[in-house]
Design a protein around this motif. Structure first.
Motif, PDB file in Angstrom:
ATOM      1  N   VAL A   1       0.837  -1.202   0.000  1.00 31.23           N
ATOM      2  CA  VAL A   1       0.000   0.000   0.000  1.00 31.23           C
ATOM      3  C   VAL A   1       0.878   1.262   0.000  1.00 31.23           C
ATOM      4  N   GLY A   2       0.525   2.217  -0.875  1.00 34.57           N
ATOM      5  CA  GLY A   2       1.245   3.487  -0.928  1.00 34.57           C
ATOM      6  C   GLY A   2       2.351   3.516  -1.959  1.00 34.57           C
TER       7      GLY A   2
ATOM      8  N   TYR B   1      -8.501  -1.462  -6.419  1.00 31.58           N
ATOM      9  CA  TYR B   1      -7.509  -1.445  -5.334  1.00 31.58           C
ATOM     10  C   TYR B   1      -6.443  -0.370  -5.555  1.00 31.58           C
TER      11      TYR B   1
ATOM     12  N   SER C   1      -5.226   3.774  -6.731  1.00 29.80           N
ATOM     13  CA  SER C   1      -5.625   5.176  -6.560  1.00 29.80           C
ATOM     14  C   SER C   1      -6.422   5.661  -7.773  1.00 29.80           C
TER      15      SER C   1
ATOM     16  N   THR D   1       0.221   5.862 -10.470  1.00 39.50           N
ATOM     17  CA  THR D   1      -0.832   5.047  -9.861  1.00 39.50           C
ATOM     18  C   THR D   1      -0.292   4.307  -8.640  1.00 39.50           C
ATOM     19  N   LYS D   2      -0.960   4.481  -7.523  1.00 33.24           N
ATOM     20  CA  LYS D   2      -0.512   3.847  -6.283  1.00 33.24           C
ATOM     21  C   LYS D   2      -1.475   2.753  -5.832  1.00 33.24           C
TER      22      LYS D   2
ATOM     23  N   ASN E   1      -3.813   1.261  -3.265  1.00 33.22           N
ATOM     24  CA  ASN E   1      -4.611   1.768  -2.136  1.00 33.22           C
ATOM     25  C   ASN E   1      -4.883   0.680  -1.105  1.00 33.22           C
ATOM     26  N   SER E   2      -5.085  -0.521  -1.586  1.00 27.76           N
ATOM     27  CA  SER E   2      -5.285  -1.646  -0.669  1.00 27.76           C
ATOM     28  C   SER E   2      -4.931  -2.933  -1.396  1.00 27.76           C
TER      29      SER E   2
END
Ligand code: FES
Length: 97
Positions: free
Chosen positions: A17-18, A54, A56, A81-82, A84-85
């Protein structure tokens, strides 16, 4: 987990994540195109084949660099694009050239 499909190698790794898709690809030694890492060159362009929920939402650079049709088809900029979960995510690097 995230499956990263590069030009000649693919790997499945933990979807941290992140982190950006590009960061995960480089970390996993998947051959993923990139140049600027700022959302301008599009070398990191990729298509999300699974699990876009899942990731960003498209940021400003992606909205500028990709047209509506591309966004609808799941194209994103890997450096922007990151994750998120964690979930089942599959992304393939598809630069224009
Ligand atoms: S590395 Fe240039 S747009 Fe992502």
């Amino acid at each position: 987990m995230i499956e990263l499909i590069g030009r000649s190698r693919k790997k499945t790794v933990e979807a941290e994540v992140g982190k950006t898709i590009l960061e995960l690809a480089l970390q996993a030694d998947v051959d993923w195109g990139f140049n600027c890492k700022r959302g301008t060159c599009s070398r990191c362009r990729c298509q999300v084949l699974e699990g876009i929920e899942y990731l960003s939402e498209p940021n400003k650079a992606e909205l500028l660099g990709l047209d509506d049709e591309e966004l609808e088809e799941g194209f994103r900029l890997g450096c922007q694009t990151k994750v998120n979960s964690d979930g089942a995510i599959t992304v393939q690097n598809k630069p224009y050239f």
